[in-house]
Motif scaffolding. Structure first.
Motif, PDB file in Angstrom:
ATOM      1  N   CYS A 222       5.036  -4.991   6.694  1.00  0.00           N
ATOM      2  CA  CYS A 222       4.377  -3.703   6.448  1.00  0.00           C
ATOM      3  C   CYS A 222       4.002  -3.538   4.976  1.00  0.00           C
ATOM      4  CB  CYS A 222       5.284  -2.560   6.893  1.00  0.00           C
ATOM      5  SG  CYS A 222       5.589  -2.509   8.669  1.00  0.00           S
ATOM      6  N   LEU A 223       4.837  -4.049   4.072  1.00  0.00           N
ATOM      7  CA  LEU A 223       4.527  -3.960   2.650  1.00  0.00           C
ATOM      8  C   LEU A 223       3.310  -4.794   2.270  1.00  0.00           C
ATOM      9  CD1 LEU A 223       8.042  -4.111   0.931  1.00  0.00           C
ATOM     10  CD2 LEU A 223       6.379  -2.264   0.691  1.00  0.00           C
ATOM     11  N   SER A 224       3.057  -5.860   3.019  1.00  0.00           N
ATOM     12  CA  SER A 224       1.945  -6.748   2.662  1.00  0.00           C
ATOM     13  C   SER A 224       0.582  -6.120   2.909  1.00  0.00           C
ATOM     14  CB  SER A 224       2.058  -8.062   3.446  1.00  0.00           C
ATOM     15  OG  SER A 224       1.978  -7.815   4.843  1.00  0.00           O
ATOM     16  N   LEU A 225       0.531  -4.998   3.619  1.00  0.00           N
ATOM     17  CA  LEU A 225      -0.721  -4.279   3.862  1.00  0.00           C
ATOM     18  C   LEU A 225      -0.637  -2.874   3.285  1.00  0.00           C
ATOM     19  CD1 LEU A 225      -1.313  -5.368   7.572  1.00  0.00           C
ATOM     20  CD2 LEU A 225      -2.462  -6.263   5.537  1.00  0.00           C
ATOM     21  N   PRO A 226      -1.772  -2.279   2.923  1.00  0.00           N
ATOM     22  CA  PRO A 226      -1.730  -0.951   2.301  1.00  0.00           C
ATOM     23  C   PRO A 226      -1.177   0.111   3.255  1.00  0.00           C
ATOM     24  CG  PRO A 226      -3.870  -1.999   1.951  1.00  0.00           C
ATOM     25  CD  PRO A 226      -3.135  -2.838   2.955  1.00  0.00           C
ATOM     26  N   SER A 227      -0.348   1.019   2.688  1.00  0.00           N
ATOM     27  CA  SER A 227       0.191   2.122   3.489  1.00  0.00           C
ATOM     28  C   SER A 227      -0.842   3.215   3.720  1.00  0.00           C
ATOM     29  CB  SER A 227       1.419   2.714   2.798  1.00  0.00           C
ATOM     30  OG  SER A 227       2.452   1.763   2.723  1.00  0.00           O
ATOM     31  N   SER A 228      -1.837   3.278   2.867  1.00  0.00           N
ATOM     32  CA  SER A 228      -2.951   4.227   3.040  1.00  0.00           C
ATOM     33  C   SER A 228      -4.239   3.494   2.697  1.00  0.00           C
ATOM     34  CB  SER A 228      -2.767   5.456   2.149  1.00  0.00           C
ATOM     35  OG  SER A 228      -2.632   5.080   0.791  1.00  0.00           O
ATOM     36  N   ASP A 229      -5.278   3.784   3.436  1.00  0.00           N
ATOM     37  CA  ASP A 229      -6.521   3.031   3.277  1.00  0.00           C
ATOM     38  C   ASP A 229      -7.710   3.961   3.480  1.00  0.00           C
ATOM     39  OD1 ASP A 229      -8.191   0.947   2.816  1.00  0.00           O
ATOM     40  OD2 ASP A 229      -7.476  -0.318   4.454  1.00  0.00           O
ATOM     41  N   ARG A 252      -6.300  -2.806  -2.407  1.00  0.00           N
ATOM     42  CA  ARG A 252      -5.957  -4.171  -2.034  1.00  0.00           C
ATOM     43  C   ARG A 252      -4.519  -4.247  -1.555  1.00  0.00           C
ATOM     44  NH1 ARG A 252      -7.910  -7.562  -7.172  1.00  0.00           N
ATOM     45  NH2 ARG A 252      -7.131  -5.699  -8.215  1.00  0.00           N
ATOM     46  N   ALA A 253      -4.273  -5.205  -0.661  1.00  0.00           N
ATOM     47  CA  ALA A 253      -2.924  -5.407  -0.143  1.00  0.00           C
ATOM     48  C   ALA A 253      -2.024  -5.975  -1.243  1.00  0.00           C
ATOM     49  CB  ALA A 253      -2.960  -6.343   1.058  1.00  0.00           C
ATOM     50  N   LEU A 254      -0.727  -5.968  -0.959  1.00  0.00           N
ATOM     51  CA  LEU A 254       0.254  -6.372  -1.963  1.00  0.00           C
ATOM     52  C   LEU A 254       0.028  -7.796  -2.455  1.00  0.00           C
ATOM     53  CD1 LEU A 254       2.904  -5.547  -3.430  1.00  0.00           C
ATOM     54  CD2 LEU A 254       4.135  -6.578  -1.529  1.00  0.00           C
ATOM     55  N   LEU A 255      -0.319  -8.707  -1.548  1.00  0.00           N
ATOM     56  CA  LEU A 255      -0.462 -10.115  -1.912  1.00  0.00           C
ATOM     57  C   LEU A 255      -1.906 -10.510  -2.175  1.00  0.00           C
ATOM     58  CD1 LEU A 255       2.069 -11.688   0.617  1.00  0.00           C
ATOM     59  CD2 LEU A 255       2.477 -10.876  -1.709  1.00  0.00           C
ATOM     60  N   GLU A 256      -2.811  -9.540  -2.240  1.00  0.00           N
ATOM     61  CA  GLU A 256      -4.200  -9.826  -2.566  1.00  0.00           C
ATOM     62  C   GLU A 256      -4.500  -9.634  -4.044  1.00  0.00           C
ATOM     63  OE1 GLU A 256      -6.265  -8.519   1.701  1.00  0.00           O
ATOM     64  OE2 GLU A 256      -6.555  -7.303  -0.102  1.00  0.00           O
ATOM     65  N   ARG A 257      -3.560  -9.124  -4.787  1.00  0.00           N
ATOM     66  CA  ARG A 257      -3.782  -8.892  -6.212  1.00  0.00           C
ATOM     67  C   ARG A 257      -3.512 -10.169  -7.003  1.00  0.00           C
ATOM     68  NH1 ARG A 257       0.073  -3.667  -5.614  1.00  0.00           N
ATOM     69  NH2 ARG A 257      -1.426  -2.211  -4.722  1.00  0.00           N
ATOM     70  N   PRO A 258      -4.147 -10.311  -8.147  1.00  0.00           N
ATOM     71  CA  PRO A 258      -3.980 -11.548  -8.915  1.00  0.00           C
ATOM     72  C   PRO A 258      -2.844 -11.437  -9.931  1.00  0.00           C
ATOM     73  CG  PRO A 258      -5.748 -10.248  -9.848  1.00  0.00           C
ATOM     74  CD  PRO A 258      -5.229  -9.466  -8.684  1.00  0.00           C
ATOM     75  N   GLY A 259      -2.541 -12.561 -10.547  1.00  0.00           N
ATOM     76  CA  GLY A 259      -1.671 -12.594 -11.713  1.00  0.00           C
ATOM     77  C   GLY A 259      -0.284 -12.030 -11.490  1.00  0.00           C
ATOM     78  N   LEU A 260       0.119 -11.150 -12.417  1.00  0.00           N
ATOM     79  CA  LEU A 260       1.459 -10.572 -12.375  1.00  0.00           C
ATOM     80  C   LEU A 260       1.715  -9.810 -11.083  1.00  0.00           C
ATOM     81  CD1 LEU A 260       1.962  -9.193 -16.009  1.00  0.00           C
ATOM     82  CD2 LEU A 260       3.114 -11.137 -14.946  1.00  0.00           C
ATOM     83  N   ALA A 261       0.682  -9.145 -10.565  1.00  0.00           N
ATOM     84  CA  ALA A 261       0.865  -8.380  -9.336  1.00  0.00           C
ATOM     85  C   ALA A 261       1.164  -9.290  -8.149  1.00  0.00           C
ATOM     86  CB  ALA A 261      -0.375  -7.542  -9.047  1.00  0.00           C
ATOM     87  N   LEU A 262       0.509 -10.431  -8.068  1.00  0.00           N
ATOM     88  CA  LEU A 262       0.775 -11.381  -6.987  1.00  0.00           C
ATOM     89  C   LEU A 262       2.197 -11.927  -7.098  1.00  0.00           C
ATOM     90  CD1 LEU A 262      -0.089 -13.083  -4.583  1.00  0.00           C
ATOM     91  CD2 LEU A 262      -1.071 -14.739  -6.197  1.00  0.00           C
ATOM     92  N   LEU A 263       2.579 -12.317  -8.313  1.00  0.00           N
ATOM     93  CA  LEU A 263       3.946 -12.813  -8.513  1.00  0.00           C
ATOM     94  C   LEU A 263       4.970 -11.730  -8.190  1.00  0.00           C
ATOM     95  CD1 LEU A 263       5.909 -14.980  -9.490  1.00  0.00           C
ATOM     96  CD2 LEU A 263       5.520 -14.176 -11.837  1.00  0.00           C
ATOM     97  N   GLY A 264       4.696 -10.502  -8.642  1.00  0.00           N
ATOM     98  CA  GLY A 264       5.604  -9.408  -8.342  1.00  0.00           C
ATOM     99  C   GLY A 264       5.702  -9.123  -6.858  1.00  0.00           C
ATOM    100  N   GLY A 265       4.569  -9.202  -6.146  1.00  0.00           N
ATOM    101  CA  GLY A 265       4.599  -8.981  -4.708  1.00  0.00           C
ATOM    102  C   GLY A 265       5.403 -10.043  -3.982  1.00  0.00           C
ATOM    103  N   LEU A 266       5.250 -11.293  -4.385  1.00  0.00           N
ATOM    104  CA  LEU A 266       6.026 -12.375  -3.760  1.00  0.00           C
ATOM    105  C   LEU A 266       7.516 -12.198  -4.027  1.00  0.00           C
ATOM    106  CD1 LEU A 266       3.721 -15.428  -4.606  1.00  0.00           C
ATOM    107  CD2 LEU A 266       4.070 -14.378  -2.355  1.00  0.00           C
TER     108      LEU A 266
END
Length: 347
Positions: A222-229, A252-266
């Motif tokens: 559920c976190l991997s997709l946006p809670s509101s769209d 954008r979804a949690l794992l669709e962001r680049p850089g620090l956001a992608l690492l943070g999401g993982l």
């Protein structure tokens, strides 16, 4: 023939002097280890000396809570000249203060030295989950302009073409940094803290662990997709009368962001599952409660943030993953309450 006094009936008598001279066991004559480890009725909880590191973790949690409270009310970010704030009403204030409030309560208990492994388990889980959250926040305030895109920040749908850090963002980053530091100190102090019980959860640990892992996987999905769209638009061609669905660009979804956001999401996704596995295996029972509470607060806070975003913006609507995340957060809360209620150990 005279009777020998040693073989007569009087030989079995105990004189008053002998009675008075007999050594009777008293509570003070018990070994010191037995006194220190006397279990309480039902729970069998034994708490040893609280190491200084546990109290330091409590201080850091309290400071993180105060910074989180202070971060909720000032301007969060300035995006494209628009000031964004996390609090715009009573409901959003409750959502913003959920995590700092629990941090303050648990940190205060840990600072007092009460049931230390409960607070240490909570701080360790909160710190592990805070690493990913910290990287995502750093991306929002410093790196999101590198690749501008539509995001939902503080309940507003904005284009991150120009972002300026504001006091609310700075205090939020400080709060997350203190939470991570509290988690490091808590993990370091765990093996130095003595706290045991009578094994109230031993018979149900496998069931708790299975339920927690299932909830962890659900929460990550559920976190991997946006809670509101942003909802799709239905456009009618005036010439032909044909209706066409036009997809609008949304967050954008949690794992669709680049850089620090992608690492943070993982890291956040991995930490949710890992903490869901570890928390039910902790000892004593109150440590399980603390670990599950740490996961509950993060998941439930993320779910309520999605509800707040959908309710405060006319452009956004609540999504099915957002509803699933809320259900997962409430289920985590129920699992935590169950572990709290199972306080009767086996005699």
């Amino acid at each position: 023939m005279s009777r020998d006094a040693r073989t007569g009936p009087t030989s079995r008598r105990v004189t008053p002097t002998a009675r008075r001279g007999a050594v009777r066991p008293t509570p003070s004559a018990r070994p010191a280890t037995q006194q220190a480890g006397t279990p309480t009725p039902g729970e069998g909880l034994v708490v040893g000396p609280v190491p200084p590191g546990a109290r330091v973790a409590g201080v850091l949690l309290v400071l993180a809570a105060l910074a989180g409270v202070a971060a909720a009310f000032p301007t969060y970010l300035v995006v494209g000249g628009q000031d964004l704030s996390a609090v715009d009403g009573f409901g959003s204030a409750l959502v913003a203060l959920l995590v700092p409030g629990v941090h303050l309560a648990v940190g205060g208990a840990l600072l007092r030295g009460a049931v230390p492994k409960f607070g240490l388990a909570y701080a360790g889980v909160a710190g592990a989950l805070g690493v990913g959250q910290l990287l995502i926040e750093l991306y929002h305030g410093s790196s999101s302009t590198t690749r501008p895109a539509v995001e939902v920040l503080a309940g507003e749908r904005v284009l991150t073409s120009g972002v300026e850090a504001a006091p609310g963002w700075v205090l939020g980053v400080v709060a997350l940094g203190l939470t991570v530091l509290a988690g490091v100190v808590a993990i370091w102090s765990w093996g130095r803290t003595v706290m045991e019980d009578g094994g109230a959860l031993d018979s149900v640990r496998s069931g708790l662990a299975g339920s927690a892992v299932l909830l962890g996987v659900t929460a990550v999905l559920c976190l991997s997709l946006p809670s509101s769209d942003v909802p799709d638009e239905l456009v009618t061609d005036p010439a032909t009368g044909l209706e066409t669905v036009v997809t609008q660009e949304g967050p954008r979804a949690l794992l669709e962001r680049p850089g620090l956001a992608l690492l943070g999401g993982l890291l956040l996704a991995g930490a949710v599952v890992l903490c869901s596995v570890i928390a039910p295996s902790l000892r004593p029972r109150l440590a399980v409660v603390g670990g599950l509470l740490g996961v509950t607060v993060v998941v439930l806070g993320a779910a309520l943030t999605g509800v707040r975003d959908a309710a405060s913006s006319g452009e956004l609507e609540w999504t099915l993953p957002g509803a699933g995340l809320l259900v997962a957060g409430l289920a985590y809360a129920a699992l935590t309450a169950l572990a709290w209620r199972l306080r009767r150990g086996r005699s």
